[in-house]
Motif scaffolding. Structure first.
Motif, PDB file in Angstrom:
ATOM      1  N   ARG A  49       0.826  -1.201   0.000  1.00 14.34           N
ATOM      2  CA  ARG A  49       0.000   0.000   0.000  1.00 14.34           C
ATOM      3  C   ARG A  49       0.868   1.262   0.000  1.00 14.34           C
ATOM      4  O   ARG A  49       0.571   2.236  -0.698  1.00 14.34           O
ATOM      5  N   THR A  50       1.931   1.260   0.768  1.00 10.59           N
ATOM      6  CA  THR A  50       2.817   2.423   0.806  1.00 10.59           C
ATOM      7  C   THR A  50       3.459   2.667  -0.556  1.00 10.59           C
ATOM      8  O   THR A  50       3.494   3.803  -1.051  1.00 10.59           O
ATOM      9  N   LEU A  51       3.951   1.597  -1.182  1.00  8.16           N
ATOM     10  CA  LEU A  51       4.643   1.725  -2.461  1.00  8.16           C
ATOM     11  C   LEU A  51       3.694   2.136  -3.583  1.00  8.16           C
ATOM     12  O   LEU A  51       3.990   3.040  -4.372  1.00  8.16           O
ATOM     13  N   THR A  52       2.558   1.466  -3.672  1.00  6.33           N
ATOM     14  CA  THR A  52       1.649   1.730  -4.798  1.00  6.33           C
ATOM     15  C   THR A  52       0.954   3.074  -4.672  1.00  6.33           C
ATOM     16  O   THR A  52       0.841   3.809  -5.656  1.00  6.33           O
ATOM     17  N   THR A  53       0.502   3.422  -3.477  1.00  6.16           N
ATOM     18  CA  THR A  53      -0.150   4.728  -3.340  1.00  6.16           C
ATOM     19  C   THR A  53       0.861   5.852  -3.489  1.00  6.16           C
ATOM     20  O   THR A  53       0.525   6.938  -3.989  1.00  6.16           O
ATOM     21  N   GLY A  54       2.119   5.602  -3.100  1.00  2.65           N
ATOM     22  CA  GLY A  54       3.147   6.616  -3.313  1.00  2.65           C
ATOM     23  C   GLY A  54       3.391   6.867  -4.794  1.00  2.65           C
ATOM     24  O   GLY A  54       3.522   8.009  -5.228  1.00  2.65           O
ATOM     25  N   ASP A  55       3.417   5.785  -5.576  1.00  6.66           N
ATOM     26  CA  ASP A  55       3.598   5.939  -7.021  1.00  6.66           C
ATOM     27  C   ASP A  55       2.418   6.659  -7.653  1.00  6.66           C
ATOM     28  O   ASP A  55       2.588   7.522  -8.528  1.00  6.66           O
ATOM     29  N   VAL A  56       1.224   6.308  -7.229  1.00  7.19           N
ATOM     30  CA  VAL A  56       0.037   6.954  -7.790  1.00  7.19           C
ATOM     31  C   VAL A  56      -0.008   8.423  -7.408  1.00  7.19           C
ATOM     32  O   VAL A  56      -0.358   9.283  -8.226  1.00  7.19           O
ATOM     33  N   ARG A  57       0.374   8.736  -6.184  1.00  4.86           N
ATOM     34  CA  ARG A  57       0.411  10.138  -5.758  1.00  4.86           C
ATOM     35  C   ARG A  57       1.408  10.930  -6.613  1.00  4.86           C
ATOM     36  O   ARG A  57       1.131  12.049  -7.043  1.00  4.86           O
ATOM     37  N   ALA A  58       2.573  10.331  -6.864  1.00  2.52           N
ATOM     38  CA  ALA A  58       3.575  10.993  -7.691  1.00  2.52           C
ATOM     39  C   ALA A  58       3.074  11.178  -9.120  1.00  2.52           C
ATOM     40  O   ALA A  58       3.299  12.224  -9.741  1.00  2.52           O
ATOM     41  N   ALA A  59       2.389  10.173  -9.657  1.00  2.75           N
ATOM     42  CA  ALA A  59       1.839  10.285 -11.006  1.00  2.75           C
ATOM     43  C   ALA A  59       0.751  11.352 -11.056  1.00  2.75           C
ATOM     44  O   ALA A  59       0.632  12.085 -12.050  1.00  2.75           O
ATOM     45  N   CYS A  60      -0.033  11.452  -9.996  1.00  2.87           N
ATOM     46  CA  CYS A  60      -1.056  12.504  -9.926  1.00  2.87           C
ATOM     47  C   CYS A  60      -0.408  13.881 -10.001  1.00  2.87           C
ATOM     48  O   CYS A  60      -0.943  14.804 -10.636  1.00  2.87           O
ATOM     49  N   HIS A  61       0.736  14.023  -9.350  1.00  4.98           N
ATOM     50  CA  HIS A  61       1.455  15.308  -9.394  1.00  4.98           C
ATOM     51  C   HIS A  61       1.896  15.623 -10.823  1.00  4.98           C
ATOM     52  O   HIS A  61       1.748  16.768 -11.286  1.00  4.98           O
ATOM     53  N   VAL A  62       2.427  14.624 -11.523  1.00  3.93           N
ATOM     54  CA  VAL A  62       2.881  14.838 -12.902  1.00  3.93           C
ATOM     55  C   VAL A  62       1.712  15.239 -13.799  1.00  3.93           C
ATOM     56  O   VAL A  62       1.843  16.099 -14.678  1.00  3.93           O
ATOM     57  N   LEU A  63       0.554  14.636 -13.573  1.00  2.15           N
ATOM     58  CA  LEU A  63      -0.602  14.870 -14.434  1.00  2.15           C
ATOM     59  C   LEU A  63      -1.498  16.006 -13.952  1.00  2.15           C
ATOM     60  O   LEU A  63      -2.490  16.326 -14.601  1.00  2.15           O
ATOM     61  N   ASP A  64      -1.123  16.640 -12.846  1.00  2.00           N
ATOM     62  CA  ASP A  64      -1.947  17.721 -12.310  1.00  2.00           C
ATOM     63  C   ASP A  64      -2.172  18.863 -13.295  1.00  2.00           C
ATOM     64  O   ASP A  64      -3.284  19.389 -13.386  1.00  2.00           O
ATOM     65  N   PRO A  65      -1.157  19.284 -14.073  1.00  2.00           N
ATOM     66  CA  PRO A  65      -1.419  20.364 -15.040  1.00  2.00           C
ATOM     67  C   PRO A  65      -2.507  19.999 -16.052  1.00  2.00           C
ATOM     68  O   PRO A  65      -3.292  20.864 -16.452  1.00  2.00           O
ATOM     69  N   VAL A  66      -2.549  18.741 -16.474  1.00  2.00           N
ATOM     70  CA  VAL A  66      -3.593  18.303 -17.403  1.00  2.00           C
ATOM     71  C   VAL A  66      -4.950  18.327 -16.710  1.00  2.00           C
ATOM     72  O   VAL A  66      -5.958  18.763 -17.285  1.00  2.00           O
ATOM     73  N   TYR A  67      -4.964  17.859 -15.477  1.00  2.00           N
ATOM     74  CA  TYR A  67      -6.207  17.857 -14.694  1.00  2.00           C
ATOM     75  C   TYR A  67      -6.779  19.269 -14.587  1.00  2.00           C
ATOM     76  O   TYR A  67      -7.979  19.481 -14.797  1.00  2.00           O
ATOM     77  N   ARG A  68      -5.926  20.228 -14.300  1.00  2.00           N
ATOM     78  CA  ARG A  68      -6.397  21.602 -14.150  1.00  2.00           C
ATOM     79  C   ARG A  68      -6.776  22.225 -15.491  1.00  2.00           C
ATOM     80  O   ARG A  68      -7.777  22.938 -15.592  1.00  2.00           O
ATOM     81  N   ALA A  69      -5.997  21.933 -16.516  1.00  2.00           N
ATOM     82  CA  ALA A  69      -6.265  22.527 -17.832  1.00  2.00           C
ATOM     83  C   ALA A  69      -7.561  22.002 -18.449  1.00  2.00           C
ATOM     84  O   ALA A  69      -8.222  22.712 -19.207  1.00  2.00           O
ATOM     85  N   THR A  70      -7.926  20.763 -18.107  1.00  2.00           N
ATOM     86  CA  THR A  70      -9.138  20.166 -18.682  1.00  2.00           C
ATOM     87  C   THR A  70     -10.327  20.216 -17.735  1.00  2.00           C
ATOM     88  O   THR A  70     -11.363  19.615 -18.014  1.00  2.00           O
ATOM     89  N   GLY A  71     -10.194  20.919 -16.637  1.00  2.00           N
ATOM     90  CA  GLY A  71     -11.291  21.002 -15.683  1.00  2.00           C
ATOM     91  C   GLY A  71     -11.646  19.669 -15.057  1.00  2.00           C
ATOM     92  O   GLY A  71     -12.802  19.428 -14.684  1.00  2.00           O
ATOM     93  N   GLY A  72     -10.658  18.783 -14.922  1.00  2.00           N
ATOM     94  CA  GLY A  72     -10.879  17.491 -14.292  1.00  2.00           C
ATOM     95  C   GLY A  72     -11.295  16.397 -15.248  1.00  2.00           C
ATOM     96  O   GLY A  72     -11.442  15.246 -14.834  1.00  2.00           O
ATOM     97  N   ARG A  73     -11.471  16.738 -16.513  1.00  2.00           N
ATOM     98  CA  ARG A  73     -11.868  15.711 -17.484  1.00  2.00           C
ATOM     99  C   ARG A  73     -10.772  14.655 -17.645  1.00  2.00           C
ATOM    100  O   ARG A  73     -11.048  13.459 -17.674  1.00  2.00           O
TER     101      ARG A  73
END
Length: 369
Positions: free
Chosen positions: A78-102
């Motif tokens: 759980r620590t390893l996988t959620t850490g990776d997903v959290r890091a990936a969320c950070h990388v993709l955050d600009p797309v999330y914001r630019a598309t309004g969450g789409r």
């Protein structure tokens, strides 16, 4: 952006990557894929994480730290996988914001051992949502009968959901009902609907694999003529159901309140049979408002030689119905195929999950597998 990928985007298709590992994150490769517009989202599953944790040396050092802390194998996973997903969320955050969450979403799956346990699935989804703690995360919940009320409950609490392991249009119909009820409850609770994301992951290639196996066993000209047609027909009929949802008064009311639709996501798009073009589950499933999550090899193939011929779904409903009808006439019980695939899909992820726990347990115990 690659010309083929731009054409997909112009047609309303969001390209997500079906892969995640430490090398992808730490090398900057994921960031480059995002900056270039190659991918606008990411999905994971227990098999992906099992492969990553078993092959990627970047995890060993962190597991040694976790070992000194005395954590269990499950806690370490759980620590390893959620850490990776959290890091990936950070990388993709600009797309999330630019598309309004789409787009800009990253999915992580609940423990597949609880696929037939509603309450445990809900508890697991809540825990993952808290652990990842990013607005662009999505929690993957299997579309089993027991998973349906979990989907409703999580959406009602504002948890974004990727409904996974959908094989039949019949089950997809139930998923849509669970989705609508969840958003209605969220609206009644005063939650901002615009912040709740959801997709419905419809598995594709495995349908052809099983149907073709049964057709080959029949060894007739009529059966041979149907090889490789079932999966795309099934997905096209799923999209028809999606279009019907968009006209549903319940959805229209939710959409007016700021909700986002339950977009179809084509999963399992890697071609299993080398006799078929390696991009067929991408180029043949183009339609507005869809997501196609591709394993790296499929994404590379699409970039190298994929040809997008426009919308390949909405003008082919009659053909899709005809394929399903002919399968029945040929002696293929299509409902039985889809029920079998759901059972096998769950079992496959359960096997990967258990193997991952055992591998991590050996490493934590100081034993190299």
């Amino acid at each position: 952006m690659n010309r083929t990928l731009k054409r997909l985007a112009d047609e309303g298709v969001s390209v997500w990557l079906d892969d995640l590992n430490r090398h992808l994150l730490w090398s900057g490769d994921l960031a480059q894929l995002v900056r270039s517009g190659t991918v606008v989202g990411l999905t994971t599953n227990p098999t992906i994480f099992h492969n990553a944790l078993g092959q990627d040396a970047e995890y060993i050092e962190e597991m040694q730290v976790l070992r000194r802390r005395g954590v269990s194998a499950l806690e370490a996973v759980r620590t390893l996988t959620t850490g990776d997903v959290r890091a990936a969320c950070h990388v993709l955050d600009p797309v999330y914001r630019a598309t309004g969450g789409r787009d800009g979403r990253v999915s992580i799956e609940v423990d597949p051992r609880w696929a037939h346990d509603t309450e445990r699935t809900i508890e697991e989804a809540r825990a993952l949502w808290r652990l990842v703690d990013r607005p662009n995360a999505m929690i993957k919940i299997p579309a089993t009968v027991e998973g349906l009320p979990a989907i409703t409950t999580c959406l009602a609490e504002g948890i974004s959901v990727n409904v996974t392991l959908i094989f039949s249009v019949r089950r997809y119909h139930q998923v849509i009902d669970a989705f609508l009820e969840g958003l209605e409850r969220a609206r009644a609770a005063g939650l901002p609907l615009a912040e709740i994301g959801s997709v419905a992951s419809f598995f594709v290639s495995r349908v052809d694999t099983e149907v073709d196996r049964r057709l080959d066993a029949l060894a007739t000209p009529a059966a041979a003529a149907l090889r490789g047609r079932a999966a795309i027909a099934n997905a096209r009929l799923a999209y028809l159901r999606y279009e019907n949802m968009l006209r549903d008064p319940r959805w229209l009311e939710l959409g007016a309140a700021g909700a986002s639709p339950l977009r179809p996501l084509w999963a399992s798009t890697g071609v299993k049979d080398p006799a078929y073009p390696d991009t067929r589950y991408v180029t043949e499933l183009v339609a507005p408002g869809t997501v196609n999550t591709m394993p790296p090899a499929t994404l590379d193939a699409v970039i190298a030689h994929g040809t997008v011929l426009g919308d390949r779904i909405r003008g082919n409903y009659d053909d899709a119905w005809e394929v399903v009808t002919q399968l029945g006439e040929t002696g293929i019980d299509f409902d039985d195929v889809l029920e079998q695939l759901e059972r096998e899909g769950i079992a496959k992820f359960q096997t990967s999950w258990q193997a991952m726990i055992e591998d991590v347990d050996r490493i934590l115990s100081g034993v190299r597998a």
